[in-house]
Design an enzyme around this catalytic site. Sequence first.
Site, short mmCIF file in Angstrom:
data_model
loop_
_atom_site.label_atom_id
_atom_site.label_comp_id
_atom_site.label_asym_id
_atom_site.label_seq_id
_atom_site.Cartn_x
_atom_site.Cartn_y
_atom_site.Cartn_z
N GLY A 26 0.68 -1.21 0.08
CA GLY A 26 -0.08 0.06 0.03
C GLY A 26 0.82 1.31 -0.02
N ASN A 28 1.72 3.04 -2.62
CA ASN A 28 0.89 3.65 -3.59
C ASN A 28 -0.19 4.51 -3.14
OD1 ASN A 28 2.16 4.05 -6.28
ND2 ASN A 28 2.41 1.87 -5.69
N ASN A 119 -4.78 2.07 -13.30
CA ASN A 119 -3.93 1.22 -12.73
C ASN A 119 -2.49 2.06 -12.85
OD1 ASN A 119 -2.79 -1.26 -11.56
ND2 ASN A 119 -2.21 -1.59 -13.73
N HIS A 121 1.59 0.47 -13.11
CA HIS A 121 2.29 -0.71 -13.47
C HIS A 121 3.81 -0.30 -13.59
CE1 HIS A 121 2.81 -4.50 -14.97
NE2 HIS A 121 3.57 -4.00 -15.87
N ASP A 153 -8.64 -1.73 -19.10
CA ASP A 153 -9.62 -2.36 -20.10
C ASP A 153 -9.54 -3.76 -19.49
OD1 ASP A 153 -7.53 -3.54 -21.09
OD2 ASP A 153 -7.61 -2.41 -23.09
N GLY A 155 -8.06 -6.44 -20.94
CA GLY A 155 -6.77 -6.99 -21.13
C GLY A 155 -6.03 -6.89 -19.93
N VAL A 156 -4.86 -7.48 -20.03
CA VAL A 156 -3.62 -7.55 -18.85
C VAL A 156 -2.97 -6.18 -19.35
CG1 VAL A 156 -1.83 -8.58 -17.77
CG2 VAL A 156 -3.70 -9.85 -18.47
N ASP A 157 -3.00 -4.98 -18.34
CA ASP A 157 -2.11 -3.93 -18.56
C ASP A 157 -2.34 -3.24 -19.77
OD1 ASP A 157 -1.39 -4.10 -15.73
OD2 ASP A 157 0.04 -5.62 -16.04
N GLU A 186 6.45 6.08 -9.11
CA GLU A 186 4.93 5.72 -8.83
C GLU A 186 4.06 6.55 -8.11
OE1 GLU A 186 5.05 0.91 -9.26
OE2 GLU A 186 4.95 1.58 -7.28
C1 GRF Z 1 3.46 -1.35 -7.43
O1 GRF Z 1 4.70 -1.69 -7.75
C2 GRF Z 1 2.58 -1.18 -8.55
O2 GRF Z 1 3.03 -0.74 -9.71
C3 GRF Z 1 2.15 -2.65 -8.86
O3 GRF Z 1 2.00 -3.16 -7.53
C4 GRF Z 1 2.84 -2.52 -6.65
C5 GRF Z 1 2.02 -2.28 -5.38
O4 GRF Z 1 2.77 -1.73 -4.39
N1 GRF Z 1 0.93 -2.81 -9.69
P1 GRF Z 1 2.19 -0.87 -3.23
O5 GRF Z 1 1.25 -1.99 -2.64
O6 GRF Z 1 1.43 0.39 -3.59
O7 GRF Z 1 3.24 -0.58 -2.29
#
Ligand code: GRF
Length: 227
Positions: A26, A28, A119, A121, A153, A155-157, A186
Amino acid sequence: MADRDEQTSDLAGQPLPVVVLVSGTGTNLQALIETVHGHETQIVGVASSVAGVRALERAAAAGIPTAVFERDAFADRSTRDAALGQWALERGARLVVLAGYMELLGTQFLDSFPGAVINVHPSLLPSFPGLRAIEQALAYGVKVFGVTVHFVDAGVDSGPVILQRAVQLPQASDPDEVLTALRPLEHSLLPEAVRLFAQGALSFDRDNPRRVLVSSPVARTAGRAGG
Ligand code: GRF
């Protein structure tokens, strides 16, 4: 794809209600809590696919309601998606942010939030979608790594790219080293994309709907003033 103005216009200066989906640490989510939460947006709920994860503690510490939708608690994925979608709608969400959510979402869920699921990524998509993106990139031997925030969408990423940022790491060989370099990217890029969405600043190029247009600050101000 719903028009961005339609999704935000009736909120007229109110924070955009956002639900965040998580599965793990968590960081992000924490970045969103510390930047856009209580400003351009209000995080009205955090749902996890895994019980007991750090992300849920972060949400609770910020006073945000939480819920857990574990795979085993439902007959199948679409039943779980339906419950999750219902929960998000009941919370009043107008945007769903996947912040380390390690599950795919079906079209039934996505259709409940048209053009309003995003999302983050840890690669420069379309390179290295799916799981273990950093390991994939290292195995390929790339010298430039990066982060993508995109619309989701079926699909995958594979949905339209909103923002991307790159970092040169020509000597990298260790996933943890790359992850450490990507984390700050991020944590700034995801809140920035959420802020732009909340401001109604994102739209799609009519000639190429894959292309997400970001309007200028002046245009955004004018758009808000005009409701
Ligand atoms: C991040 O690297 C994000 O890009 C990916 O999953 C990870 C999540 O990290 N989709 P956090 O749980 O936000 O620390």
